[in-house]
Design a protein around this motif. Structure first.
Motif, PDB file in Angstrom:
ATOM      1  N   LEU A   2       0.839  -1.197   0.000  1.00 49.54           N
ATOM      2  CA  LEU A   2       0.000   0.000   0.000  1.00 49.54           C
ATOM      3  C   LEU A   2       0.874   1.247   0.000  1.00 49.54           C
ATOM      4  O   LEU A   2       1.819   1.336   0.788  1.00 49.54           O
ATOM      5  CB  LEU A   2      -0.898   0.062   1.248  1.00 49.54           C
ATOM      6  N   ASP A   3       0.541   2.178  -0.870  1.00 53.77           N
ATOM      7  CA  ASP A   3       1.188   3.495  -0.886  1.00 53.77           C
ATOM      8  C   ASP A   3       0.102   4.504  -0.540  1.00 53.77           C
ATOM      9  O   ASP A   3      -0.778   4.787  -1.347  1.00 53.77           O
ATOM     10  CB  ASP A   3       1.787   3.758  -2.279  1.00 53.77           C
ATOM     11  N   LEU A  19      -6.179  -0.602   7.083  1.00 61.44           N
ATOM     12  CA  LEU A  19      -6.298  -1.989   7.549  1.00 61.44           C
ATOM     13  C   LEU A  19      -7.322  -2.748   6.707  1.00 61.44           C
ATOM     14  O   LEU A  19      -7.114  -3.915   6.345  1.00 61.44           O
ATOM     15  CB  LEU A  19      -6.704  -2.011   9.030  1.00 61.44           C
ATOM     16  N   ALA A  20      -8.416  -2.073   6.371  1.00 66.64           N
ATOM     17  CA  ALA A  20      -9.472  -2.729   5.588  1.00 66.64           C
ATOM     18  C   ALA A  20      -8.988  -3.042   4.169  1.00 66.64           C
ATOM     19  O   ALA A  20      -9.270  -4.119   3.623  1.00 66.64           O
ATOM     20  CB  ALA A  20     -10.717  -1.843   5.551  1.00 66.64           C
ATOM     21  N   VAL A  21      -8.261  -2.113   3.558  1.00 68.74           N
ATOM     22  CA  VAL A  21      -7.741  -2.347   2.205  1.00 68.74           C
ATOM     23  C   VAL A  21      -6.751  -3.511   2.222  1.00 68.74           C
ATOM     24  O   VAL A  21      -6.786  -4.400   1.355  1.00 68.74           O
ATOM     25  CB  VAL A  21      -7.072  -1.064   1.642  1.00 68.74           C
ATOM     26  N   ALA A  53       3.403 -11.208   3.506  1.00 66.89           N
ATOM     27  CA  ALA A  53       3.867 -10.026   4.240  1.00 66.89           C
ATOM     28  C   ALA A  53       3.153  -8.792   3.693  1.00 66.89           C
ATOM     29  O   ALA A  53       2.562  -8.829   2.612  1.00 66.89           O
ATOM     30  CB  ALA A  53       5.380  -9.848   4.113  1.00 66.89           C
ATOM     31  N   VAL A  54       3.225  -7.710   4.486  1.00 63.46           N
ATOM     32  CA  VAL A  54       2.588  -6.451   4.094  1.00 63.46           C
ATOM     33  C   VAL A  54       3.625  -5.327   4.134  1.00 63.46           C
ATOM     34  O   VAL A  54       4.409  -5.247   5.082  1.00 63.46           O
ATOM     35  CB  VAL A  54       1.429  -6.091   5.064  1.00 63.46           C
ATOM     36  N   VAL A  65      -1.033  -3.317  11.624  1.00 59.99           N
ATOM     37  CA  VAL A  65      -1.254  -4.173  10.451  1.00 59.99           C
ATOM     38  C   VAL A  65      -0.963  -5.631  10.807  1.00 59.99           C
ATOM     39  O   VAL A  65      -1.731  -6.533  10.456  1.00 59.99           O
ATOM     40  CB  VAL A  65      -0.369  -3.716   9.268  1.00 59.99           C
ATOM     41  N   THR A  66       0.131  -5.853  11.503  1.00 60.84           N
ATOM     42  CA  THR A  66       0.497  -7.222  11.886  1.00 60.84           C
ATOM     43  C   THR A  66      -0.575  -7.843  12.783  1.00 60.84           C
ATOM     44  O   THR A  66      -0.962  -8.993  12.601  1.00 60.84           O
ATOM     45  CB  THR A  66       1.867  -7.226  12.596  1.00 60.84           C
TER      46      THR A  66
END
Ligand SMILES: [Zn+2]
Length: 333
Positions: A22-23, A62-64, A81-82, A114-115
């Motif tokens: 995500l950017d 978080l939803a995206v 991973a994110v 996020v984790t």
């Protein structure tokens, strides 16, 4: 009885892996599922909705990310991973968005949030620095060890990458090229200082200066930097003068960067770089005229456009996996 192997959070080796990237910008979120080779499986754009306040923006992020994890699994892929990129000051080691005017963030522990939500290892990076990583590894800087990425848009920022890894700084604030003072008698910058490069040569500054001097401010029509470039190329005197002032200020900034970092290549990105040769040709000339002992860097346009931040976030996520696999905790040279 066979030995039971210690269980590691499953990466489901039967499924090809992807990372979630995500950017997060002031107006929009670019997001994607990216394969380990840097290619994109799927991408989405969402509005940031920054006017709703930071808590809502975090919830949207978080939803995206969750939505993309679901999409990956539905496509038979394993999200492993994110990676998230945000503007402002980012403490990458702590995973904290320290400060971001555009997003209203102050000390948001985004990586851990996020984790917690997705149950995946995560990484948080600065938008321009991860853009620099992407250009260095996958874009215009590929093949060079020392790459300086300069993003010229609403603001100006830079990222020095060495062997594809960005120099972060002690406080997550390295690369603020836009706040080098190049015109001590110039306009006041958004940061409060007078004569910062960003106050003279960002796309916003170019449009603002032209509009003021052309006297069209009273009609409320802000002329864009792209239009100033067009008018300069068409031979209009005022536009030509402002464009040359812009190029000169950028060359002053790049000379300082060259003295400090000695990159082999300077990759120019951001909205103003869309001017192409109208920017790069005079900028090369102006920089060359200022060099004394310095070696001249190659000055090249960015190759990844506005995808650089999202791809860079993916690369950060992939680095996180690499760190877990090799047991290395530190990626900073
Ligand atoms: Zn400034």
């Amino acid at each position: 009885m066979t030995d039971v192997l210690p269980t590691v959070p499953s990466t489901e080796p039967a499924h090809p892996t992807v990372v979630i990237a995500l950017d997060v910008g002031g107006t929009g979120i670019k997001s994607a599922l990216v394969r380990p080779d840097g290619s994109t499986h799927h991408s989405e754009r969402h509005p940031t909705g920054a006017d709703r306040g930071p808590a809502e923006v975090v919830e949207t992020i978080l939803a995206v990310a969750e939505g993309l994890a679901g999409r990956a699994r539905a496509d038979g892929l394993a999200p492993v991973a994110v990676g998230i990129a945000v503007p402002g000051v980012v403490d990458q080691a702590a995973g904290v968005a320290v400060w971001s005017a555009n997003l209203g963030f102050r000390d948001v522990p985004l990586r851990d949030l996020v984790t917690e939500r997705l149950g995946l290892p995560s990484a948080l990076g600065h938008d321009v620095r991860v853009g620099g990583i992407a250009e260095a590894r996958l874009g215009a800087g590929r093949g060079d060890r020392y790459v300086l990425f300069v993003a010229i848009g609403t603001g100006i920022a830079a990222a020095l990458t060495i062997d594809g890894t960005a120099f972060v700084g002690a406080h997550g604030a390295a690369g603020e090229l836009g706040h080098i003072v190049v015109r001590p008698d110039g306009p006041t910058c958004g940061c409060g200082q007078i004569g910062c490069l960003e106050a003279v040569a960002s796309a916003a500054a170019v449009g603002r200066r032209y509009t003021a001097l052309a006297g069209s401010a009273s009609t409320g029509d802000r002329v864009s930097a792209a239009e100033v470039v067009r008018r300069a190329a068409g031979g209009e005197e005022l536009a030509g003068r402002i464009w040359q002032e812009t190029v000169d200020a950028l060359a002053d900034g790049l000379l300082i960067a060259q003295a400090l970092y000695d990159p082999a290549v300077v990759v120019v990105g951001g909205g103003l770089a869309e001017a192409g040769d109208d920017l790069l040709v005079p900028l090369r000339t102006a920089l060359r005229a200022r060099l004394t002992f310095h070696r001249e860097p190659r000055l090249v346009p960015a190759a990844l456009g506005d995808e650089a931040g999202c791809l860079g976030a993916a690369l950060l996520a992939l680095d996180t996996i690499g760190d877990l696999e090799t047991g290395s905790a530190d990626h900073i040279p």
